[in-house]
Design a protein around this motif. Structure first.
Motif, PDB file in Angstrom:
ATOM      1  N   CYS A 416       0.968  -1.228   0.197  1.00  0.00           N
ATOM      2  CA  CYS A 416       0.135   0.126   0.113  1.00  0.00           C
ATOM      3  C   CYS A 416       0.942   1.079  -0.022  1.00  0.00           C
ATOM      4  O   CYS A 416       1.714   1.156   0.713  1.00  0.00           O
ATOM      5  CB  CYS A 416      -0.827  -0.175   1.255  1.00  0.00           C
ATOM      6  SG  CYS A 416      -1.906   1.483   1.633  1.00  0.00           S
ATOM      7  N   ILE A 417       0.367   2.236  -0.782  1.00  0.00           N
ATOM      8  CA  ILE A 417       1.188   3.677  -0.798  1.00  0.00           C
ATOM      9  C   ILE A 417       0.198   4.662  -0.447  1.00  0.00           C
ATOM     10  O   ILE A 417      -0.964   4.826  -0.983  1.00  0.00           O
ATOM     11  CB  ILE A 417       1.622   3.848  -2.143  1.00  0.00           C
ATOM     12  CG1 ILE A 417       2.814   2.698  -2.575  1.00  0.00           C
ATOM     13  CG2 ILE A 417       2.393   5.016  -2.079  1.00  0.00           C
ATOM     14  CD1 ILE A 417       3.312   2.839  -3.875  1.00  0.00           C
ATOM     15  N   ASN A 418       0.261   5.475   0.621  1.00  0.00           N
ATOM     16  CA  ASN A 418      -0.358   6.778   1.049  1.00  0.00           C
ATOM     17  C   ASN A 418       0.250   7.801   0.168  1.00  0.00           C
ATOM     18  O   ASN A 418       1.133   8.325   0.792  1.00  0.00           O
ATOM     19  CB  ASN A 418      -0.671   6.874   2.380  1.00  0.00           C
ATOM     20  CG  ASN A 418      -1.362   7.937   2.716  1.00  0.00           C
ATOM     21  OD1 ASN A 418      -1.913   8.565   2.063  1.00  0.00           O
ATOM     22  ND2 ASN A 418      -1.022   8.122   4.109  1.00  0.00           N
ATOM     23  N   HIS A 419      -0.382   8.236  -0.839  1.00  0.00           N
ATOM     24  CA  HIS A 419       0.092   9.580  -1.707  1.00  0.00           C
ATOM     25  C   HIS A 419      -0.676  10.577  -1.376  1.00  0.00           C
ATOM     26  O   HIS A 419      -1.629  10.587  -1.856  1.00  0.00           O
ATOM     27  CB  HIS A 419       0.414   8.995  -2.993  1.00  0.00           C
ATOM     28  CG  HIS A 419       1.071  10.159  -3.995  1.00  0.00           C
ATOM     29  ND1 HIS A 419       2.442  10.536  -3.602  1.00  0.00           N
ATOM     30  CD2 HIS A 419       0.541  10.897  -4.601  1.00  0.00           C
ATOM     31  CE1 HIS A 419       2.311  11.820  -4.569  1.00  0.00           C
ATOM     32  NE2 HIS A 419       1.567  11.784  -5.244  1.00  0.00           N
ATOM     33  N   LYS A 420      -0.249  11.572  -0.291  1.00  0.00           N
ATOM     34  CA  LYS A 420      -1.215  12.877  -0.133  1.00  0.00           C
ATOM     35  C   LYS A 420      -2.500  12.438   0.185  1.00  0.00           C
ATOM     36  O   LYS A 420      -3.199  13.147  -0.254  1.00  0.00           O
ATOM     37  CB  LYS A 420      -1.056  13.503  -1.368  1.00  0.00           C
ATOM     38  CG  LYS A 420       0.257  14.068  -1.692  1.00  0.00           C
ATOM     39  CD  LYS A 420       0.436  15.085  -2.897  1.00  0.00           C
ATOM     40  CE  LYS A 420       1.941  15.704  -3.153  1.00  0.00           C
ATOM     41  NZ  LYS A 420       2.038  16.543  -4.398  1.00  0.00           N
ATOM     42  N   GLY A 421      -2.487  11.350   1.154  1.00  0.00           N
ATOM     43  CA  GLY A 421      -4.012  11.045   1.571  1.00  0.00           C
ATOM     44  C   GLY A 421      -4.801  10.046   0.551  1.00  0.00           C
ATOM     45  O   GLY A 421      -5.742   9.620   0.963  1.00  0.00           O
ATOM     46  N   LYS A 422      -4.078   9.840  -0.609  1.00  0.00           N
ATOM     47  CA  LYS A 422      -4.768   8.676  -1.626  1.00  0.00           C
ATOM     48  C   LYS A 422      -4.089   7.516  -1.398  1.00  0.00           C
ATOM     49  O   LYS A 422      -3.028   7.305  -1.504  1.00  0.00           O
ATOM     50  CB  LYS A 422      -4.835   9.361  -2.940  1.00  0.00           C
ATOM     51  CG  LYS A 422      -5.386   8.470  -3.799  1.00  0.00           C
ATOM     52  CD  LYS A 422      -5.357   8.887  -5.435  1.00  0.00           C
ATOM     53  CE  LYS A 422      -6.098   7.927  -6.371  1.00  0.00           C
ATOM     54  NZ  LYS A 422      -4.852   7.457  -7.444  1.00  0.00           N
ATOM     55  N   GLY A 435       7.760  12.052   0.617  1.00  0.00           N
ATOM     56  CA  GLY A 435       6.245  12.383   1.243  1.00  0.00           C
ATOM     57  C   GLY A 435       5.447  11.426   1.439  1.00  0.00           C
ATOM     58  O   GLY A 435       4.144  11.431   2.030  1.00  0.00           O
ATOM     59  N   ASP A 436       5.422  10.073   0.570  1.00  0.00           N
ATOM     60  CA  ASP A 436       4.657   9.171   0.603  1.00  0.00           C
ATOM     61  C   ASP A 436       4.889   8.340   1.914  1.00  0.00           C
ATOM     62  O   ASP A 436       5.909   8.296   2.648  1.00  0.00           O
ATOM     63  CB  ASP A 436       4.751   7.950  -0.440  1.00  0.00           C
ATOM     64  CG  ASP A 436       4.310   8.588  -1.699  1.00  0.00           C
ATOM     65  OD1 ASP A 436       3.827   9.713  -1.824  1.00  0.00           O
ATOM     66  OD2 ASP A 436       4.759   8.136  -2.741  1.00  0.00           O
ATOM     67  N   THR A 437       3.698   7.618   2.604  1.00  0.00           N
ATOM     68  CA  THR A 437       4.128   6.769   3.531  1.00  0.00           C
ATOM     69  C   THR A 437       3.767   5.060   2.763  1.00  0.00           C
ATOM     70  O   THR A 437       2.965   5.124   1.839  1.00  0.00           O
ATOM     71  CB  THR A 437       3.116   6.459   4.815  1.00  0.00           C
ATOM     72  OG1 THR A 437       1.934   6.567   4.469  1.00  0.00           O
ATOM     73  CG2 THR A 437       3.515   7.938   5.419  1.00  0.00           C
ATOM     74  N   VAL A 438       4.461   4.386   3.142  1.00  0.00           N
ATOM     75  CA  VAL A 438       4.388   2.996   2.240  1.00  0.00           C
ATOM     76  C   VAL A 438       4.424   1.713   3.390  1.00  0.00           C
ATOM     77  O   VAL A 438       5.137   1.720   4.357  1.00  0.00           O
ATOM     78  CB  VAL A 438       5.783   2.710   1.515  1.00  0.00           C
ATOM     79  CG1 VAL A 438       5.700   1.483   0.773  1.00  0.00           C
ATOM     80  CG2 VAL A 438       6.069   3.788   0.591  1.00  0.00           C
ATOM     81  N   MET A 439       3.507   0.846   3.109  1.00  0.00           N
ATOM     82  CA  MET A 439       3.124  -0.401   3.923  1.00  0.00           C
ATOM     83  C   MET A 439       3.708  -1.553   3.343  1.00  0.00           C
ATOM     84  O   MET A 439       3.631  -1.830   2.123  1.00  0.00           O
ATOM     85  CB  MET A 439       1.737  -0.553   3.866  1.00  0.00           C
ATOM     86  CG  MET A 439       0.900   0.409   5.084  1.00  0.00           C
ATOM     87  SD  MET A 439       1.327   2.116   5.040  1.00  0.00           S
ATOM     88  CE  MET A 439      -0.057   2.685   3.826  1.00  0.00           C
ATOM     89  N   VAL A 440       4.635  -2.224   4.148  1.00  0.00           N
ATOM     90  CA  VAL A 440       5.410  -3.481   3.574  1.00  0.00           C
ATOM     91  C   VAL A 440       4.899  -4.454   4.650  1.00  0.00           C
ATOM     92  O   VAL A 440       4.844  -4.500   5.741  1.00  0.00           O
ATOM     93  CB  VAL A 440       6.729  -3.216   3.587  1.00  0.00           C
ATOM     94  CG1 VAL A 440       7.660  -4.319   3.384  1.00  0.00           C
ATOM     95  CG2 VAL A 440       7.294  -2.122   2.612  1.00  0.00           C
ATOM     96  N   VAL A 441       4.587  -5.823   3.969  1.00  0.00           N
ATOM     97  CA  VAL A 441       4.559  -6.937   4.981  1.00  0.00           C
ATOM     98  C   VAL A 441       5.668  -7.910   4.376  1.00  0.00           C
ATOM     99  O   VAL A 441       5.874  -8.147   3.245  1.00  0.00           O
ATOM    100  CB  VAL A 441       3.262  -7.572   4.622  1.00  0.00           C
ATOM    101  CG1 VAL A 441       3.141  -8.835   5.126  1.00  0.00           C
ATOM    102  CG2 VAL A 441       1.950  -6.748   5.041  1.00  0.00           C
ATOM    103  N   THR A 442       6.260  -8.380   5.510  1.00  0.00           N
ATOM    104  CA  THR A 442       7.510  -9.215   5.294  1.00  0.00           C
ATOM    105  C   THR A 442       7.728 -10.223   6.215  1.00  0.00           C
ATOM    106  O   THR A 442       7.452  -9.980   7.528  1.00  0.00           O
ATOM    107  CB  THR A 442       8.728  -8.441   5.074  1.00  0.00           C
ATOM    108  OG1 THR A 442       9.709  -9.248   4.820  1.00  0.00           O
ATOM    109  CG2 THR A 442       9.011  -7.594   6.137  1.00  0.00           C
TER     110      THR A 442
END
Length: 455
Positions: A416-422, A435-442
Motif C-alpha cells: 500500500c502507498i499513501n500518496h497525499k492521503g490517496k 512524502g509518501d508513506t509505504v506499507m510493507v509486509v514481510t
C-alpha cells in the motif's frame, strides 16, 4: 542509519518479559530491573541480558542500571505510581526517553497533563488498548484481526476462508480479476506455514488470509464473497474488569446494546453506576443455564474477559456450539498458541502482546529520527511476520523507480502507498515518491529503513 539502543526495563512480568524478548532479539542492549531475584534469573537464562536487583524508582538502582547512558527507560511494574516515579527519576538522573504503563482509569482523563508535567514520552494503558482492539473487531465481525495504517485510511484484515465463499483452488491473481476489487492479498497462514504470496499462489478453504485495502474496498470485497460486514447490534460480555468498563463505554457510544455478567456483587453495583445504559447481571458466566437463559442463542457477539484464560476459552467454545455469535476471548498467560489456533474460536486478544507492540512501535520510531523511519509496526501472521509503515522523508534508491524494476527481498510485499492521503494498492508501474508513506509486509524481521526492502 539506526543505532543500537540502551534500554532499561523495570518490572519483569508478562509485558516486561515479552518486551525483553523482542528488544533483545532486535539487538538492543537491555537491562532488566526487578525486586525478585527469581525473575532476574529467568531473564538471564532466557535472554542473556544484564540485570539489577532492586527498586526501579531508586536513584542508586537506576545509576547501577546505567540510566546516565540509557536511551530509554520502560516502567511496567504492577504499580502505576511506581511506574510514574521510575520515569520521573530517570528524566532527572539521565536524559533518556521514558515510557510508563498506567492502568488506573482514574488517571485516564489526566494522561496529557501527567505526560507534559513529568516529561514522560509515552503512557500506555493495556486495558484501554485491548478494549479498542475488541471494539474494532465488533465493528467488523467477519475479521479475526484488524490492524490500521495511514491513520486509519488503510486496513490489514485477517479472515478465515470458508467453503461458502467459493474461492478454494483459485490463484491470488484470479480472485482480483473475478471480484474486480482493489484489495491485495498479503499473507496466508495454512496450518504451520506462513506465506507472503505472489499472484500464482493457490488458496485453499480454511486458510487464514490477510488482505490490505481501504475500509470501503474491504467492505466491497467481503460483501462480494457473501460475508456479513455490518457491525454487531448487541454483545454479551463475561467478566466485569477494567477492559469490560472501557469496552462497554465504547460499544454504548457506537449504539451497540451491552449485557455484562459478573460474579462479584460489589463490582456489579460499581458497573451499574459507571455504565447506566448497560445491562449488568450478577451471576457466574461459566454457568451454562444462565448463559442460555440470557439469550446466548440469539446474541450477535460474546466477549470472554474473566481473569482466567481457561474459563475464557471454555466459555468461547460453549458459545460457538450454541450460537452464531462473533466470539472474542482474552488470553493473558497461556502460551499454547498452536492449540488455541486449532480451537478456531474466532478472535483471541493478548493484552501483553498489544502493550509490547505499542511500545515496540515507539522504540522503532525513536531509533530513526531522520531518513525514512518506521511509523507503524505490527506483528502479524501469528507473530511470524511484520507489517511496517515507512515514512519517506528523503530521496533514496527506491524513490521514483517503477516497483517492477526494484530488486525486492524475497518474502516481502509492498502492499500500500499513501500518496497525499490517496491510498494506492500498488501495481508494477506505480512508484514511491518523497512524502509518501509505504506499507510493507514481510517475514524478514528488523527492517529499519525503506532501503532495507532491497536485496
Amino acid at each position: 542509519m539506526e543505532k543500537k539502543m540502551k534500554i532499561i526495563i523495570v518490572g519483569f512480568g508478562k509485558v516486561g518479559s515479552t518486551l525483553t524478548e523482542q528488544l533483545y532479539s532486535e539487538g538492543h542492549d537491555v537491562v532488566v530491573v526487578d525486586l525478585l531475584e527469581k525473575k532476574l534469573e529467568t531473564a538471564v537464562s532466557d535472554y542473556d541480558v544484564m540485570t539489577v536487583q532492586g527498586n526501579g524508582a531508586s536513584y542508586n538502582v537506576q545509576l547501577e542500571a546505567g540510566v546516565e547512558e540509557a536511551d530509554l527507560l520502560i516502567a511496567v511494574t504492577a504499580s502505576d505510581e511506581l511506574n510514574l516515579l521510575c520515569c520521573l527519576i530517570a528524566r532527572k538522573a539521565g536524559q533518556c526517553h521514558t515510557i510508563a504503563r498506567v492502568r488506573n482509569s482514574m488517571y485516564n482523563k489526566e494522561i496529557n497533563f501527567i505526560k507534559e508535567q513529568l516529561g514522560i514520552s509515552m503512557i500506555i494503558n493495556p486495558e484501554l488498548a485491548t478494549a479498542r482492539e475488541i471494539a474494532k473487531l465488533l465493528r467488523f465481525p467477519s475479521a479475526i484481526q484488524i490492524d490500521t495504517f495511514a491513520r486509519g485510511r488503510a486496513e490489514l484484515l485477517k479472515f478465515k476462508l470458508r467453503p461458502e465463499f467459493g474461492l478454494d483452488g483459485l490463484r491470488v491473481m484470479d480472485i482480483m480479476e473475478k471480484l474486480n476489487c482493489d484489495v491485495l492479498v498479503c499473507g496466508i497462514e495454512r496450518k504451520e506455514e506462513v506465506t507472503i504470496p505472489n499472484g500464482n499462489f493457490v488458496l485453499r478453504d480454511h486458510d487464514n488470509v490477510s488482505i490490505m485495502a481501504t475500509p470501503q474496498n474491504a467492505s466491497k470485497f467481503f460483501s462480494k464473497i457473501g460475508v456479513n460486514t455490518h457491525r454487531v447490534k448487541d454483545t454479551l460480555i463475561i467478566g466485569g474488569g477494567k477492559i469490560t468498563y472501557y469496552l462497554a463505554h465504547q460499544l454504548l457510544d457506537m449504539g451497540i446494546r451491552v449485557k455484562v455478567i459478573e460474579n462479584d456483587k460489589d463490582r456489579c453495583l460499581q458497573l451499574s453506576n459507571l455504565l447506566p445504559k448497560a445491562n449488568i447481571l450478577y451471576g457466574d458466566g461459566t454457568d451454562e443455564t444462565l448463559l442460555l437463559s440470557e439469550g446466548l442463542h440469539n446474541t450477535q457477539s460474546v466477549v470472554s474477559l474473566t481473569n482466567f484464560d481457561e474459563e475464557n476459552l471454555l466459555i468461547s467454545l460453549f458459545a460457538m456450539k450454541h450460537s452464531n455469535a462473533k466470539i472474542i476471548a482474552k488470553v493473558n498467560r497461556i502460551t499454547f498458541n498452536d492449540i488455541i489456533n486449532e480451537l478456531d474460536i474466532g478472535s483471541v486478544v493478548y493484552p501483553k502482546y498489544l502493550t509490547a507492540n505499542y511500545i515496540l512501535k515507539y522504540v522503532r520510531a525513536t531509533q530513526n529520527a531522520q531518513g525514512s523511519n518506521v511509523e507503524t509496526l505490527y506483528k502479524i501472521l501469528d507473530k511470524r511476520a511484520e507489517a511496517l509503515e515507512f515514512c519517506i522523508r528523503e530521496n533514496s534508491p527506491v524513490v521514483g523507480v517503477p516497483l517492477m524494476e526494484l530488486n525486492l527481498k524475497d518474502n516481502l510485499l509492498l502492499c500500500c502507498i499513501n500518496h497525499k492521503g490517496k491510498i494506492i494498492i500498488p501495481r508494477g508501474q506505480d512508484s514511491i515518491q518523497v512524502g509518501d508513506t509505504v506499507m510493507v509486509v514481510t517475514t524478514n524481521t528488523g527492517l529499519r529503513d525503506i532501503r532495507d526492502i532491497l536485496k
